[in-house]
Design a protein around this motif. Structure first.
Motif, PDB file in Angstrom:
ATOM      1  N   ASP A 130     -13.539  11.322 -36.957  1.00  0.00           N
ATOM      2  CA  ASP A 130     -14.360  10.535 -36.038  1.00  0.00           C
ATOM      3  C   ASP A 130     -13.517  10.359 -34.779  1.00  0.00           C
ATOM      4  N   SER A 131     -13.639  11.307 -33.870  1.00  0.00           N
ATOM      5  CA  SER A 131     -12.721  11.410 -32.738  1.00  0.00           C
ATOM      6  C   SER A 131     -13.276  10.647 -31.544  1.00  0.00           C
ATOM      7  N   ARG A 132     -12.643   9.539 -31.247  1.00  0.00           N
ATOM      8  CA  ARG A 132     -13.153   8.613 -30.231  1.00  0.00           C
ATOM      9  C   ARG A 132     -12.328   8.712 -28.949  1.00  0.00           C
ATOM     10  N   TYR A 133     -13.025   8.576 -27.841  1.00  0.00           N
ATOM     11  CA  TYR A 133     -12.341   8.621 -26.547  1.00  0.00           C
ATOM     12  C   TYR A 133     -12.994   7.631 -25.596  1.00  0.00           C
ATOM     13  N   VAL A 134     -12.228   6.612 -25.245  1.00  0.00           N
ATOM     14  CA  VAL A 134     -12.700   5.605 -24.293  1.00  0.00           C
ATOM     15  C   VAL A 134     -11.941   5.810 -22.988  1.00  0.00           C
ATOM     16  N   PRO A 135     -12.587   6.373 -21.968  1.00  0.00           N
ATOM     17  CA  PRO A 135     -11.887   6.543 -20.687  1.00  0.00           C
ATOM     18  C   PRO A 135     -11.600   5.195 -20.052  1.00  0.00           C
ATOM     19  N   GLY A 136     -10.565   5.142 -19.247  1.00  0.00           N
ATOM     20  CA  GLY A 136     -10.195   3.876 -18.617  1.00  0.00           C
ATOM     21  C   GLY A 136      -9.703   4.058 -17.203  1.00  0.00           C
ATOM     22  N   TRP A 137      -9.587   2.944 -16.504  1.00  0.00           N
ATOM     23  CA  TRP A 137      -9.084   2.952 -15.129  1.00  0.00           C
ATOM     24  C   TRP A 137      -8.095   1.814 -14.899  1.00  0.00           C
ATOM     25  N   ASP A 138      -7.064   2.155 -14.166  1.00  0.00           N
ATOM     26  CA  ASP A 138      -6.094   1.190 -13.659  1.00  0.00           C
ATOM     27  C   ASP A 138      -6.648   0.655 -12.349  1.00  0.00           C
ATOM     28  N   CYS A 139      -6.865  -0.639 -12.264  1.00  0.00           N
ATOM     29  CA  CYS A 139      -7.623  -1.193 -11.130  1.00  0.00           C
ATOM     30  C   CYS A 139      -6.827  -2.117 -10.223  1.00  0.00           C
ATOM     31  N   HIS A 140      -5.764  -2.707 -10.734  1.00  0.00           N
ATOM     32  CA  HIS A 140      -4.980  -3.631  -9.920  1.00  0.00           C
ATOM     33  C   HIS A 140      -3.913  -2.873  -9.128  1.00  0.00           C
ATOM     34  N   GLY A 141      -3.203  -3.622  -8.298  1.00  0.00           N
ATOM     35  CA  GLY A 141      -1.996  -3.051  -7.727  1.00  0.00           C
ATOM     36  C   GLY A 141      -2.029  -2.733  -6.258  1.00  0.00           C
ATOM     37  N   LEU A 142      -0.885  -2.273  -5.819  1.00  0.00           N
ATOM     38  CA  LEU A 142      -0.608  -2.095  -4.398  1.00  0.00           C
ATOM     39  C   LEU A 142      -1.479  -1.068  -3.687  1.00  0.00           C
ATOM     40  N   PRO A 143      -1.775   0.095  -4.269  1.00  0.00           N
ATOM     41  CA  PRO A 143      -2.556   1.077  -3.498  1.00  0.00           C
ATOM     42  C   PRO A 143      -3.886   0.528  -3.007  1.00  0.00           C
ATOM     43  N   ILE A 144      -4.589  -0.200  -3.872  1.00  0.00           N
ATOM     44  CA  ILE A 144      -5.875  -0.778  -3.467  1.00  0.00           C
ATOM     45  C   ILE A 144      -5.641  -1.891  -2.456  1.00  0.00           C
ATOM     46  N   GLU A 145      -4.685  -2.736  -2.750  1.00  0.00           N
ATOM     47  CA  GLU A 145      -4.364  -3.828  -1.825  1.00  0.00           C
ATOM     48  C   GLU A 145      -3.988  -3.274  -0.448  1.00  0.00           C
ATOM     49  N   TRP A 146      -3.268  -2.178  -0.466  1.00  0.00           N
ATOM     50  CA  TRP A 146      -2.830  -1.544   0.780  1.00  0.00           C
ATOM     51  C   TRP A 146      -4.027  -1.047   1.590  1.00  0.00           C
ATOM     52  N   LYS A 147      -5.010  -0.475   0.884  1.00  0.00           N
ATOM     53  CA  LYS A 147      -6.220   0.009   1.565  1.00  0.00           C
ATOM     54  C   LYS A 147      -6.965  -1.132   2.230  1.00  0.00           C
ATOM     55  N   ILE A 148      -7.075  -2.253   1.549  1.00  0.00           N
ATOM     56  CA  ILE A 148      -7.772  -3.398   2.130  1.00  0.00           C
ATOM     57  C   ILE A 148      -6.988  -3.930   3.327  1.00  0.00           C
ATOM     58  N   GLU A 149      -5.666  -3.954   3.215  1.00  0.00           N
ATOM     59  CA  GLU A 149      -4.847  -4.397   4.352  1.00  0.00           C
ATOM     60  C   GLU A 149      -5.035  -3.468   5.550  1.00  0.00           C
ATOM     61  N   GLU A 150      -5.122  -2.157   5.289  1.00  0.00           N
ATOM     62  CA  GLU A 150      -5.357  -1.209   6.377  1.00  0.00           C
ATOM     63  C   GLU A 150      -6.687  -1.504   7.072  1.00  0.00           C
ATOM     64  N   GLN A 151      -7.696  -1.808   6.293  1.00  0.00           N
ATOM     65  CA  GLN A 151      -8.992  -2.163   6.876  1.00  0.00           C
ATOM     66  C   GLN A 151      -8.866  -3.419   7.734  1.00  0.00           C
ATOM     67  N   TYR A 152      -8.095  -4.375   7.235  1.00  0.00           N
ATOM     68  CA  TYR A 152      -7.873  -5.596   8.012  1.00  0.00           C
ATOM     69  C   TYR A 152      -7.173  -5.301   9.334  1.00  0.00           C
ATOM     70  N   ARG A 153      -6.123  -4.465   9.269  1.00  0.00           N
ATOM     71  CA  ARG A 153      -5.355  -4.189  10.485  1.00  0.00           C
ATOM     72  C   ARG A 153      -6.218  -3.510  11.539  1.00  0.00           C
ATOM     73  N   LYS A 154      -7.113  -2.618  11.083  1.00  0.00           N
ATOM     74  CA  LYS A 154      -8.001  -1.950  12.044  1.00  0.00           C
ATOM     75  C   LYS A 154      -8.936  -2.943  12.725  1.00  0.00           C
ATOM     76  N   LYS A 155      -9.249  -4.008  12.007  1.00  0.00           N
ATOM     77  CA  LYS A 155     -10.156  -5.028  12.552  1.00  0.00           C
ATOM     78  C   LYS A 155      -9.395  -6.170  13.224  1.00  0.00           C
ATOM     79  N   GLY A 156      -8.062  -6.071  13.235  1.00  0.00           N
ATOM     80  CA  GLY A 156      -7.261  -7.117  13.852  1.00  0.00           C
ATOM     81  C   GLY A 156      -7.166  -8.376  13.029  1.00  0.00           C
ATOM     82  N   ARG A 157      -7.406  -8.276  11.733  1.00  0.00           N
ATOM     83  CA  ARG A 157      -7.345  -9.445  10.859  1.00  0.00           C
ATOM     84  C   ARG A 157      -5.976  -9.536  10.191  1.00  0.00           C
ATOM     85  N   ASP A 158      -5.580 -10.752   9.838  1.00  0.00           N
ATOM     86  CA  ASP A 158      -4.312 -10.998   9.157  1.00  0.00           C
ATOM     87  C   ASP A 158      -4.608 -11.346   7.708  1.00  0.00           C
TER      88      ASP A 158
END
Length: 997
Positions: free
Chosen positions: A92-120
């Motif tokens: 009975d071969s089971r496979y549950v795919p998963g995702w790593d969701c926290h962390g710096l890469p995502i946070e960095w992307k949001i910060e980049e969006q902020y910087r483009k908009k002049g937000r801190d």
């Protein structure tokens, strides 16, 4: 054909199939995906599992950030082959795919969006910021899920695991709190890998190494005093003369050494302001060197004296632009003499320094000094180097040598003389102004002997791609050497002991080299840095007593009731609950005075998140495992320092042992020339493009054909070769389908009643069944596919099918040869389609449905068929091995005649075959060798080989003399036989006349 000769074409039993020659995979594969989703293949397998033993491959979570690259495709396809093959082997071969969701890469992307908009970012409410990170991750999960499914990856796609799910965040916090409660968690201050650009500590797994050009400087530390301890002399030795000699030696040494300079070398000039010591090697030869002459452009002056390791002195002097005739070695310098010296920092006493560097530098021996490069001396800034930190920690001198000169953004503290406010790196990770400021100041005060640049491998953040530094900061650590107070001591008492014992006693490694790599890493690793100074993640859910020191017994609050309240809140609200107004009072409750405690707001290292997944996936889900241990973890070789590593440490701290039984490792994917893929080089292969051009099955076949345990290559020419292999295999399947048209059980022939040729095929199938099952069991997909492909194209298409075409097309429908051949084709069909289904998921479904259409039909709902052991027949196999060797000689001889246009087809031949070996000759005479060679007739003899006989060097004792077949050509089977034209049906041979009835 004569006008009065009947046309027998319609009397032949020719193949009938709608299975197309051209696969059309890019267009048709999405249709099968939709079909599998409609009939719910994955869930049906779970529902009908019954008492099958569970087999679980636990998914190392990809990061929810960006489209898939070829490494993702390789990784997920290997996983899919493992899952599907074990299912078809009865699990009975089971496979549950998963995702790593926290962390710096995502946070960095949001910060980049902020910087483009002049937000801190710092002005945004932390919960609002975290919600934006969550939304960003959700978007990429949906995109990546579709991209993975398009590759034919099976799994529980409608219910994957996400590290940002509320239950997952609860469990991650609970797993962290186990470290809190078992005594392995502590707060310490030591040098950690720090990203000034991202303003956070990094783990080793978050670091990659790239070439970097760095400043190199040779710095002078002045000897300001020299003292040696008094010698203890015996009564006989202590005379006026010896006392005078010792005093004179000390005075001479002091005269030589005081005012000289100990020279250090460093590629991090920015660490010089944090220098607290210089160390030397006890076993090296040192000398005092004096400058006797120097060129104009030189930072040395005539009369200067430098203390250097003898082995490195010439190189250092050359760096200082001093030729060999411009200096001389004055004397030896012993370790005891070095220990008697007092050194001062080159900025000591400099105007404007405000006494920052006036204290003498510590000067002692250390075992990490080498004489391979540099000067033989190492400058120590224990706040920025682990070896120096450990040296002074063990000496109990950290309070004397630790500095806090570098801020979290990589700038010097504002009040640091000369350098305050300068940056080690600029905002984008390039060279800042700190190194230049330090070098210029040292040059201006005479502190430099030489400078230059060096290109070397240097650690970079794999996310921002910017260089990192080592920086002493307060961080939270999990001790790998403290006893874990949980009573789970079967594998050891400390995390390190448990990990090392698990590696050797619980886990199998594929390949075995993975064991050695991870073992050496665990054996030498420092404590685990758990904390990150970021916002998007699971917080370190703990409290510290105000005013207490980290070494105090009551520094950390350890209360199960507080932990339970945190867990309940996270289950209902997620980790955002930690940041809500009044959270501290809520969690502390009435049992603790909130004014006495500080709430920690660092977030956990994302490797702790992914390392904890065994708890909320394997342990907590219904489709997990009974013991919370995965049968397989499978990732790239970089995960020996990543997910394999962190999962092992985390589980050893909370479960007492490893969370996996097998670890499978793949290498990296390179281009066709063996170069690393790079957008700038234009050599990247994107899975989406391969799928659009060829189809996902071609990409999957590339995976199966490569040795994934090492670095593998891919490119246009390689993919063309894969596509060619696919076409050959597809033709084999098409031949079987066409010749199985209308097959039913009434035709089936028992194995014992089959002709030898069919029984030889069954023998090969029995051999292959073992190879396939063992290959899938040991994750050797290259071995499986190679064996099946060779069998399909060599044993079947080029041999068995080639021979049996005549019987299949021309024999009477109820002839034994034809029925046996069709029975074997049916047996082959069930094995080849299922054996290849884990690899070519779309194509084998296409083949299966061609024979077994139906709303609920799918090759992925069946298992590998059992293969009877009595099909194995070694004596028969040995006999047919000899038959095939002789056939090769005949085939090669006929090819010469065909090339010379003597014949057009092999049926025009009736060769004479001379065979020296009596046993082989008897074997040939016991079978219809003319059918085996696809000739109209053949003569077999043991007469001596004539000189004109055709031979093959590798087949000794066999020669072929070409003769043309005699008789007329049968208008139905095309054999040339003497009896053609003597039967009821015009222009036929006896066999065809009988078939026509």
């Amino acid at each position: 054909m004569c006008a009065d000769t009947p046309d027998y074409k319609d009397t032949l039993t020719l193949p009938v199939t709608d299975f197309p020659m051209r696969a059309g995979l890019p267009k048709r594969e999405p249709e099968w995906l939709a079909r599998w989703e409609k009939i719910g293949v994955y869930d049906r397998l779970r529902e009908t599992a019954g008492d099958r033993p569970p087999f679980v491959l636990h998914d190392g979570p990809p990061y929810a950030n960006g489209h898939l690259h070829i490494g993702h495709a390789l990784n997920k396809t290997i996983k899919d082959m493992i899952v599907r093959s074990y299912q078809m082997m009865g699990f009975d071969s089971r496979y549950v795919p998963g995702w790593d969701c926290h962390g710096l890469p995502i946070e960095w992307k949001i910060e980049e969006q902020y910087r483009k908009k002049g937000r801190d970012k710092d002005e945004v409410d932390v919960v609002d910021f975290r919600q934006e990170c969550r939304k960003f991750a959700e978007g990429w999960i949906d995109i990546q899920r579709d991209e993975f499914k398009r590759l034919g990856i099976t799994g529980k796609w409608d219910n994957p695991y996400l590290t940002m799910d509320f239950h997952a965040e609860r469990v991650i916090a609970e797993e962290f709190m186990k470290f809190l409660m078992n005594g392995t968690l502590y707060q310490g201050s030591k040098p950690v890998m720090w990203s000034p650009v991202e303003k956070t500590a990094l783990a080793e797994a978050e670091v990659e190494y790239h070439d970097k050009e760095s400043f190199a400087i040779w710095v002078k530390f002045k000897v300001t005093d020299f003292r040696l301890p008094d010698l203890v002399l015996s009564d006989e030795e202590e005379t006026d003369e010896t006392r005078t000699a010792v005093a004179e030696a000390k005075a001479a040494a002091a005269q030589d050494f005081i005012g000289a300079h100990v020279v250090i070398w460093t590629t991090t000039p920015w660490t010089i302001p944090s220098n607290k010591a210089v160390v030397f090697g006890e076993n090296f030869d040192y000398g005092l060197y004096e400058v006797t002459d120097c060129p104009e452009e030189c930072w040395a002056a005539k009369g200067d004296r430098f203390i250097l390791a003898d082995k490195l002195a010439a190189d250092v002097m050359a760096r200082a632009r001093l030729e060999p005739d411009m200096y001389r070695r004055v004397r030896n310098v012993t370790p005891a003499q070095l220990s008697g010296m007092t050194l001062h920092h080159p900025l000591a006493g400099v105007e404007g320094a405000n006494g920052e560097w006036d204290a003498p530098r510590d000067f002692r021996a250390a075992d990490f000094v080498t004489d391979e490069e540099g000067t033989g001396f190492v400058h120590c800034a224990p706040s920025h180097g682990m070896e120096e930190f450990e040296l002074y920690r063990d000496l109990g001198m950290l309070d004397q040598v630790i500095t806090y000169n570098v801020m979290d953004d990589g700038s010097f503290r504002s009040d640091l003389p000369f350098f305050g406010g300068t940056f080690i790196l600029n905002r984008k990770g390039g060279e800042g102004d700190a190194n230049k400021a330090v070098i210029d100041k040292l040059a201006s005060v005479g502190g430099l002997l030489a400078r230059g640049k060096i290109k070397h491998s240097y650690p970079h953040s794999w996310r921002s791609k910017a260089p990192i530094i080592y920086r002493n900061t307060p961080q939270w650590f999990a001790s790998v050497d403290r006893e874990v107070g949980d009573g789970q001591d079967e594998m050891g008492k400390t995390i390190r002991e448990r990990a090392l014992n698990s590696i050797d006693q619980l886990v199998k490694w594929w390949p075995q080299s993975g064991r050695n790599r991870l073992y050496s890493m665990i054996e030498a690793r420092p404590d685990w840095v758990l904390s990150r100074q970021r916002a998007w993640g699971v917080p370190l859910t703990c409290f510290t007593r105000k005013g207490a020191l980290p070494t105090d017994e009551d520094f950390l609050l350890r209360d199960p009731a507080v932990n339970a309240r945190i867990a309940e809140a996270f289950e209902a609200e997620g980790a955002d609950a930690w940041y809500a107004d009044g959270a501290k009072a809520r969690f502390l409750g009435n049992d603790h005075n909130a004014d006495e405690w500080e709430q920690v707001f660092d977030v956990l290292d994302v490797w702790f998140d992914s390392g904890s997944t065994h708890a909320f996936v394997l342990r907590d889900r219904e489709d997990g495992t009974p013991d919370g241990i995965a049968d397989v973890y499978m990732e790239g070789t970089d995960q020996h320092r990543g997910w394999f590593h962190s999962s092992l440490l985390q589980a050893c701290g909370t479960k007492g042992h490893a969370p996996y039984r097998n670890v499978v490792t793949h290498g990296f994917t390179l281009d066709e020339k063996g170069m690393k893929m790079s957008k700038s080089l234009g050599n990247t292969i994107v899975p989406e493009q391969v799928v659009k051009q060829y189809g996902a099955d071609i990409l999957r076949l590339w995976v199966a054909q490569t040795d994934y345990t090492v670095d593998q290559r891919i490119g246009p020419e390689i993919l063309k070769g894969v596509a060619d292999s696919y076409r050959r295999l597809r033709n084999t399947m098409r031949f079987m389908l066409g010749n199985l048209h209308g097959f039913d059980e009434a035709e089936r022939v028992d194995a014992a009643d089959m002709p030898e040729l069919e029984r030889w095929v069954l023998h090969r199938l029995a051999e292959l069944d073992h190879v396939v099952r063992e290959g899938y069991k040991t994750f050797d997909f290259q071995g499986v596919f190679s064996a099946v492909f060779t069998f399909a194209t060599v044993d079947l298409s080029s041999f068995y099918f080639d021979i049996r075409k005549d019987a299949l097309y021309c024999d009477a429908v109820d002839s034994l040869n034809r029925r046996a051949a069709r029975t074997v084709l049916d047996i082959l069909f069930h094995r080849l389609t299922t054996w290849l289904a884990p690899i070519l998921v779309f194509t084998m479904e296409d083949v299966w449905l061609e024979r077994f259409p139906g709303d609920d039909s799918s090759v992925h709902l069946v298992d590998f068929p059992d293969t009877p052991a009595d099909w194995l027949d070694e004596p028969l196999a040995a006999k047919w091995s000899g038959v095939r060797r002789v056939r090769r000689v005949v085939t090669a001889a006929l090819e010469v005649q065909r090339r010379d246009k003597v014949i057009g087809a092999s049926l025009e031949a009736a060769p004479v075959v001379h065979v020296r070996d009596a046993d082989v000759l008897a074997a040939l005479k016991s079978v219809n060798f003319a059918d085996i060679t696809i000739t109209s007739a053949v003569s077999l003899t043991n007469d001596p080989l004539p000189s004109e006989a055709f031979r093959l060097p590798e087949v000794e004792g066999v020669g072929v003399v070409f003769e043309k077949a005699t008789g007329e050509k049968c208008q139905r089977c095309w054999k040339i036989l003497p009896d053609v034209g003597s039967h009821d049906h015009a222009g036929t041979c006896g066999r065809c006349d009988e078939a026509l009835g």
